[in-house]
Motif scaffolding. Structure first.
Motif, mmCIF file in Angstrom:
data_model
loop_
_atom_site.group_PDB
_atom_site.id
_atom_site.type_symbol
_atom_site.label_atom_id
_atom_site.label_comp_id
_atom_site.label_asym_id
_atom_site.label_seq_id
_atom_site.Cartn_x
_atom_site.Cartn_y
_atom_site.Cartn_z
ATOM 1 N N UNK A 184 -6.398 7.569 -12.406
ATOM 2 C CA UNK A 184 -6.387 7.386 -10.948
ATOM 3 C C UNK A 184 -5.463 6.214 -10.613
ATOM 4 N N UNK A 185 -4.696 6.373 -9.540
ATOM 5 C CA UNK A 185 -3.891 5.269 -8.983
ATOM 6 C C UNK A 185 -4.377 5.093 -7.553
ATOM 7 N N UNK A 186 -4.840 3.908 -7.218
ATOM 8 C CA UNK A 186 -5.369 3.705 -5.861
ATOM 9 C C UNK A 186 -4.829 2.406 -5.269
ATOM 10 N N UNK A 187 -5.058 2.247 -3.956
ATOM 11 C CA UNK A 187 -4.514 1.085 -3.251
ATOM 12 C C UNK A 187 -3.067 1.274 -2.844
ATOM 13 N N UNK A 188 -2.604 2.541 -2.793
ATOM 14 C CA UNK A 188 -1.204 2.808 -2.427
ATOM 15 C C UNK A 188 -0.983 2.606 -0.930
ATOM 16 N N UNK A 189 0.195 2.077 -0.585
ATOM 17 C CA UNK A 189 0.627 1.980 0.816
ATOM 18 C C UNK A 189 2.084 2.446 0.887
ATOM 19 N N UNK A 190 2.637 2.493 2.096
ATOM 20 C CA UNK A 190 4.055 2.859 2.224
ATOM 21 C C UNK A 190 4.965 1.826 1.567
ATOM 22 N N UNK A 191 4.453 0.657 1.345
ATOM 23 C CA UNK A 191 5.237 -0.412 0.712
ATOM 24 C C UNK A 191 5.366 -0.186 -0.806
ATOM 25 N N UNK A 192 4.414 0.552 -1.409
ATOM 26 C CA UNK A 192 4.372 0.697 -2.867
ATOM 27 C C UNK A 192 5.602 1.439 -3.372
ATOM 28 N N UNK A 193 6.229 0.888 -4.415
ATOM 29 C CA UNK A 193 7.357 1.576 -5.049
ATOM 30 C C UNK A 193 7.169 1.595 -6.570
ATOM 31 N N UNK A 194 8.137 2.108 -7.294
ATOM 32 C CA UNK A 194 7.965 2.292 -8.734
ATOM 33 C C UNK A 194 7.799 0.955 -9.468
ATOM 34 N N UNK A 195 8.360 -0.106 -8.918
ATOM 35 C CA UNK A 195 8.183 -1.423 -9.544
ATOM 36 C C UNK A 195 6.714 -1.833 -9.535
ATOM 37 N N UNK A 196 6.044 -1.564 -8.410
ATOM 38 C CA UNK A 196 4.623 -1.913 -8.314
ATOM 39 C C UNK A 196 3.795 -1.055 -9.280
ATOM 40 N N UNK A 197 4.162 0.232 -9.417
ATOM 41 C CA UNK A 197 3.464 1.095 -10.373
ATOM 42 C C UNK A 197 3.640 0.585 -11.799
ATOM 43 N N UNK A 198 4.856 0.138 -12.115
ATOM 44 C CA UNK A 198 5.122 -0.416 -13.457
ATOM 45 C C UNK A 198 4.244 -1.642 -13.693
ATOM 46 N N UNK A 199 4.153 -2.497 -12.676
ATOM 47 C CA UNK A 199 3.320 -3.701 -12.801
ATOM 48 C C UNK A 199 1.849 -3.315 -12.966
ATOM 49 N N UNK A 200 1.393 -2.342 -12.155
ATOM 50 C CA UNK A 200 -0.006 -1.914 -12.231
ATOM 51 C C UNK A 200 -0.328 -1.304 -13.594
ATOM 52 N N UNK A 201 0.645 -0.611 -14.195
ATOM 53 C CA UNK A 201 0.427 -0.018 -15.516
ATOM 54 C C UNK A 201 0.229 -1.114 -16.566
ATOM 55 N N UNK A 202 1.044 -2.171 -16.509
ATOM 56 C CA UNK A 202 0.878 -3.284 -17.460
ATOM 57 C C UNK A 202 -0.447 -4.003 -17.210
ATOM 58 N N UNK A 203 -0.776 -4.210 -15.934
ATOM 59 C CA UNK A 203 -2.056 -4.851 -15.615
ATOM 60 C C UNK A 203 -3.232 -4.033 -16.151
ATOM 61 N N UNK A 204 -3.105 -2.706 -16.102
ATOM 62 C CA UNK A 204 -4.195 -1.840 -16.570
ATOM 63 C C UNK A 204 -4.508 -2.091 -18.041
ATOM 64 N N UNK A 205 -3.471 -2.292 -18.842
ATOM 65 C CA UNK A 205 -3.673 -2.597 -20.261
ATOM 66 C C UNK A 205 -4.458 -3.900 -20.394
ATOM 67 N N UNK A 206 -4.092 -4.889 -19.566
ATOM 68 C CA UNK A 206 -4.735 -6.209 -19.636
ATOM 69 C C UNK A 206 -6.178 -6.166 -19.132
ATOM 70 N N UNK A 207 -6.418 -5.417 -18.055
ATOM 71 C CA UNK A 207 -7.787 -5.309 -17.540
ATOM 72 C C UNK A 207 -8.696 -4.611 -18.549
#
Length: 539
Positions: free
Chosen positions: A372-395
């Motif tokens: 699941x990917x949540x918290x998306x807005x019109x501002x979200x771009x692929x850079x934010x997804x890349x960051x969220x993917x790395x954060x997911x590993x850490x969480x």
């Protein structure tokens, strides 16, 4: 020249062959080949056993060529160790040497309905019904249910069992059998660390358990012989290293524990590969978790040595999320590009990614969860997804570290890390920030292969590697200190946990008509619960 020891490191996404100096632990040479994965149906993950072996042979020969170019005689290689992706399940024909089906990879979910059925029939519908013997919850992750699927659904496997030609093994068994001669006298064995991941092995008696085998209706004669992690199993039969002993065998996470020099009770490491695996050495006594961790056999360094155990937090998807962003979504062109994209964003801006592609492993053990990917807005771009993917590993690491601290009662003060993803410096800094503790990465990152080489070199009859504490090599480490305040870290972690809850209970049955519930070959149902376990773990 100092003696050399080599290691075959057969992982989920690649195979490597590495050669180390047995006196200094210096990496001398290596070669790597990527492995193809196939996804024949939703949730299914397979690999070709022949491709796996071809990659092993190719890596060995290419590395030997590199040694010749360095003017190093391959006769200096005194032993070979094997380390491998665990749980991945194979059955082959001992007379023809042919695999009878693709290897079913540890991540595979085709057995979800089988697991649901077993849990529903267990007393109290308790997924930990077999934990008193195995240290493991009933899950799609482990080998027994994958083997059961092969026995139920593949005619060639059924026929080979009936005609006593079938051999079962995890990847280590397949590699050792092939390298020691295959159908011409190949050695059919595994080590205690790999056996402890099958759900057929009793971690107290250190043997295959007849009651567990009856529970899963697995014929014991197809199982490999269980050996220690450090002894001569057999000798290479062909190629540049013909005659060299194969004398070390460790599942990849156990090998990383050894390679990180975590040989004392209380020492721990976290490996970032396809998945993420935090292991803490608990010494010679198995410790049962109350917080969703596994109890596993870490290693047994010789026939007469005591086994050492570990608590393990297992995360299914870590590096695999980067591969998904690259191969499935086209968001990054290479695995290394994710660091650049994430750094450009500097934050996920409220976007959270729960990569539950194979359900959730520790500490939830929830096969019905999905990504699941949540918290998306019109501002979200692929850079934010890349960051969220790395954060997911850490969480995910934070979740299993918290569970481990609760189980052990002695919190870790720093985290030793290794694995392919640790070359990502942003990921390492994020990990320190989210854990609120230092993260220490060895400058020589190939700790999994090093652990297998250490086990091989220390084996009786090889005796070129001394594992006594005062002879262990000094490990140089790069340290990452937390750079954000703990309140911000806790806020982000709480949002992550909210996202995890939204990923739960998504799929409840297999999305295909063949539900794999399984029957015995004679038509009778299997999976009838054995006698109830004692109220506490066996002494």
């Amino acid at each position: 020249m100092d003696p050399l020891v080599a290691a075959i490191d057969q992982g989920t996404s690649s195979t490597r062959f590495l050669v180390f100096n047995a006196k200094t632990a210096e990496l001398i040479s290596q070669h790597q080949v990527e492995i193809n994965q196939s996804f024949p149906k939703e949730g299914w993950v397979e690999e070709d056993p022949k491709e796996i072996m071809q990659s092993v042979y190719e890596c060995m020969e290419r590395t030997c060529e590199k040694l010749y170019q360095l003017n190093i005689d391959v006769s200096n290689i005194k032993a070979v160790g094997v380390t491998n992706q665990r749980e991945t399940t194979l059955v082959w024909d001992k007379e023809t040497g042919e695999p009878l089906y693709n290897a079913i990879v540890w991540l595979d979910l085709r057995t979800q309905s089988t697991v649901e059925r077993l849990i529903s029939k267990a007393p109290g519908k308790n997924k930990n019904h077999l934990k008193h013997k195995t240290g493991l919850p009933i899950s799609t992750y482990f080998s027994a249910v994958k083997l059961r699927w092969l026995l139920d659904n593949v005619d060639e496997v059924q026929q080979a069992v009936l005609s006593e030609r079938a051999m079962f093994g995890t990847v280590d068994s397949w590699i050792i059998w092939c390298l020691t001669g295959g159908r011409s006298g190949g050695v059919h064995c595994t080590d205690v660390s790999n056996a402890s991941r099958t759900m057929l092995f009793n971690i107290h008696t250190m043997n295959w358990d007849p009651e567990l085998c009856r529970y899963f209706d697995v014929p014991m004669e197809i199982l490999p012989k269980v050996r220690s992690s450090s002894e001569i199993y057999g000798f290479m039969k062909s190629g540049s290293l013909a005659g060299v002993p194969i004398s070390g065998c460790l599942g990849d996470q156990s090998a990383a524990l050894v390679g990180q020099m975590c040989l004392k009770e209380g020492q721990a490491k976290n490996t970032y590969g396809t998945g993420c695996f935090l292991l803490r050495n608990t010494g010679t006594k198995p410790v049962m978790s109350d917080h969703g961790l596994l109890t596993t056999v870490a290693y047994k360094m010789g026939k007469e040595e005591s086994a050492c155990y570990a608590l393990e937090g297992s995360v299914a998807i870590a590096g695999a999320v980067v591969r998904w962003l690259k191969d499935n979504m086209g968001i990054v062109k290479s695995s290394s590009e994710i660091e650049t994209l994430a750094a450009a964003a500097g934050s996920s801006y409220g976007c959270y990614f729960v990569p539950a592609f194979s359900g959730l492993y520790a500490p939830y053990w929830e096969p019905s969860a999905r990504g699941i990917i949540c918290g998306l807005t019109q501002f979200t771009n692929r850079n934010h997804l890349a960051f969220a993917a790395l954060e997911a590993v850490c969480f995910q690491t934070r979740e299993i570290l918290d569970a481990m601290n609760l189980d052990s009662g002695v919190p870790l003060t720093q985290l030793k890390v290794d694995g392919g993803m640790t070359s990502n410096r942003l990921l390492m800094q994020l990990q320190a920030d989210i854990l609120c503790m230092p993260v220490a990465r060895p400058t020589m990152a190939e700790t999994t292969a090093l652990g297998a080489a250490m086990a091989a070199g220390a084996a009786e009859g090889v005796d070129v590697w001394d594992l006594s504490v005062d002879h262990l090599p000094h490990v140089m480490r790069e340290k990452y200190e937390p750079q954000i305040n703990s309140d911000e870290s806790e806020y982000r972690f709480a949002r992550w946990k909210k996202a995890v809850q939204k990923a739960m209970n998504w799929e409840t049955t297999e999305p295909c008509c063949n539900n794999g519930l399984g029957k015995k070959m004679n038509g009778a149902p299997w999976g009838v619960p054995p006698t109830p376990p004692p109220t506490r773990a066996d002494p």
